[in-house]
Design an enzyme around this catalytic site. Structure first.
Site, PDB file in Angstrom:
ATOM      1  N   HIS A 258       0.836  -1.216   0.000  1.00  0.00           N
ATOM      2  CA  HIS A 258       0.000   0.000   0.000  1.00  0.00           C
ATOM      3  C   HIS A 258       0.871   1.267   0.000  1.00  0.00           C
ATOM      4  O   HIS A 258       0.779   2.103  -0.895  1.00  0.00           O
ATOM      5  CB  HIS A 258      -0.874   0.056   1.263  1.00  0.00           C
ATOM      6  CG  HIS A 258      -1.818  -1.070   1.451  1.00  0.00           C
ATOM      7  ND1 HIS A 258      -2.984  -1.202   0.737  1.00  0.00           N
ATOM      8  CD2 HIS A 258      -1.804  -2.121   2.317  1.00  0.00           C
ATOM      9  CE1 HIS A 258      -3.644  -2.269   1.142  1.00  0.00           C
ATOM     10  NE2 HIS A 258      -2.951  -2.849   2.103  1.00  0.00           N
TER      11      HIS A 258
HETATM   12  C1  BDR Z   1      -2.945   1.304   5.122  1.00  0.00           C
HETATM   13  O1  BDR Z   1      -3.244   0.870   6.445  1.00  0.00           O
HETATM   14  C2  BDR Z   1      -2.080   0.540   7.130  1.00  0.00           C
HETATM   15  O2  BDR Z   1      -2.221  -0.655   7.833  1.00  0.00           O
HETATM   16  C3  BDR Z   1      -0.975   0.471   6.110  1.00  0.00           C
HETATM   17  O3  BDR Z   1       0.249   0.894   6.670  1.00  0.00           O
HETATM   18  C4  BDR Z   1      -1.439   1.371   5.004  1.00  0.00           C
HETATM   19  O4  BDR Z   1      -1.004   2.688   5.214  1.00  0.00           O
HETATM   20  C5  BDR Z   1      -3.619   0.356   4.148  1.00  0.00           C
HETATM   21  O5  BDR Z   1      -4.981   0.345   4.333  1.00  0.00           O
END
Ligand code: BDR
Ligand code: CA
Length: 338
Positions: A258
């Protein structure tokens, strides 16, 4: 420009606001390995872990990465940020612990590995740092948010006018045509502070939203972390819990990048295709809390006010190659020096 100081027109500055977090750490690893940006600061925020742990983890990661880079980079200062959402709420982090490990860094800094020294810290609050850099760097500055938007919303509340000069704000968060990942409606970063997200997305600033529509496709095989030297071994420990959770949840031997994708988009915007739309956020306490409502209707008039560039399609191969090519820059990714 400050009188007497030489301007540096070609320098691109970046400020990363994050909540490390396994994929936040991977984003920092990718970014620091590239000369594309000069990193003005790393600010931290509550999210995957408490604000206190996010600040500590970021300082450790920055110092660890600098220690393994072939080309040295300046000591990027890390700042502490908000510990609660704007409405005073705090998320239950039991699932985050299962995803990112009890302290957010998987098994990377477990007792058996010598802890890297803490990198440069400060007591200046993140929102103030954001305002200061927006003022100082203006159109040379890109802000990349990898966690809840609390710090940025606070900064906007304090000094909205200075942010109209920044080059771009790239936000990892939200979902346009996809279900959420923390609830059926909401993506994690937005869910942690929906009010902050609502204020940021309606600000009219040049924002790119890199949400689950594209990050869900940014899947890297865990095989990429096999073998190699000590740096790769450390990242293998970093992703261990994250990969285990993915395997249990999705029956897949890969991890979702992500946060690295959001930073990659800041460096290489053509990795994604975007649509210019209004984005509103449900900041209620109802079942859609944290949902990003992206106006994808054909009717253009509904989209013109404060549009956001929403990423809807991704060059998956191009991004994965981009990510891995940066990790190769570290000493100990392939082999350790004698
Ligand atoms: C986002 O949520 C967090 O757990 C990750 O670091 C990322 O920024 C993804 O939904
Ligand atoms: Ca994050």
């Amino acid at each position: 420009m400050v009188a007497g100081k030489k301007s540096e027109p070609s320098v691109r500055y970046a400020l990363i606001d994050c909540d490390p977090g396994v994929d936040d750490a991977l984003a920092l690893a990718m970014g620091f390995a590239s000369p594309f940006f000069r990193y003005a600061a790393v600010t931290t925020v509550h999210g995957n872990v408490s604000a206190r742990l996010a600040y500590r983890n970021a300082r450790r990661v920055v110092s660890f990465l600098r220690g393994h880079l072939e080309s040295s980079i300046p000591d990027v200062p890390v700042y502490p940020g908000a510990s609660l959402a704007l409405d005073g709420s705090r998320l239950n982090r039991s699932e985050s612990r299962m995803i990112h490990g009890p302290e957010g860094m998987g098994a990377m800094f477990d007792k058996k590995r010598r802890l890297p020294r803490l990198g440069r810290g400060s007591s200046k609050p993140a929102w103030e740092v954001l305002v200061g850099h927006a003022l100082k760097r203006g159109s040379q500055l890109t802000i990349i948010t990898l966690g809840p938007l609390t710090n940025l919303a606070l900064a906007l509340r304090h000094a909205p006018e200075v942010f109209s000069r920044v080059k771009r704000i790239v936000v990892m968060g939200g979902a346009a045509r996809m279900p959420g990942n923390v609830t059926p409606a909401a993506e994690f970063n937005i869910y942690c502070d929906p009010l902050a997200a609502k204020e940021v997305f309606s600000s009219g600033l040049p924002i790119t939203m890199v949400g689950l529509d594209v990050t869900r496709r940014a899947l890297l095989s865990v095989d990429e972390f096999k073998g190699g030297g000590s740096f790769r071994a450390a990242l293998r420990d970093l992703i261990r819990v994250y990969a285990r959770f993915a395997k249990k949840r999705r029956r897949a031997e890969n991890i979702t990048l992500h946060d690295p994708l959001a930073l990659a988009v800041a460096m290489k915007p053509d990795l994604v295709e975007t649509a210019s739309c209004r984005v509103d956020v449900d900041a209620s306490q109802g079942i859609a809390r944290g949902m990003t409502v992206v106006d994808l209707r054909e009717n253009k008039e509904s989209r013109v006010k404060n549009p956001v560039d929403v990423a809807l399609d991704l060059d998956v191969k191009g991004f994965l190659a981009f990510f891995i090519s940066h990790l190769r820059e570290y000493r100990g990714w392939d082999v350790d020096e004698e």
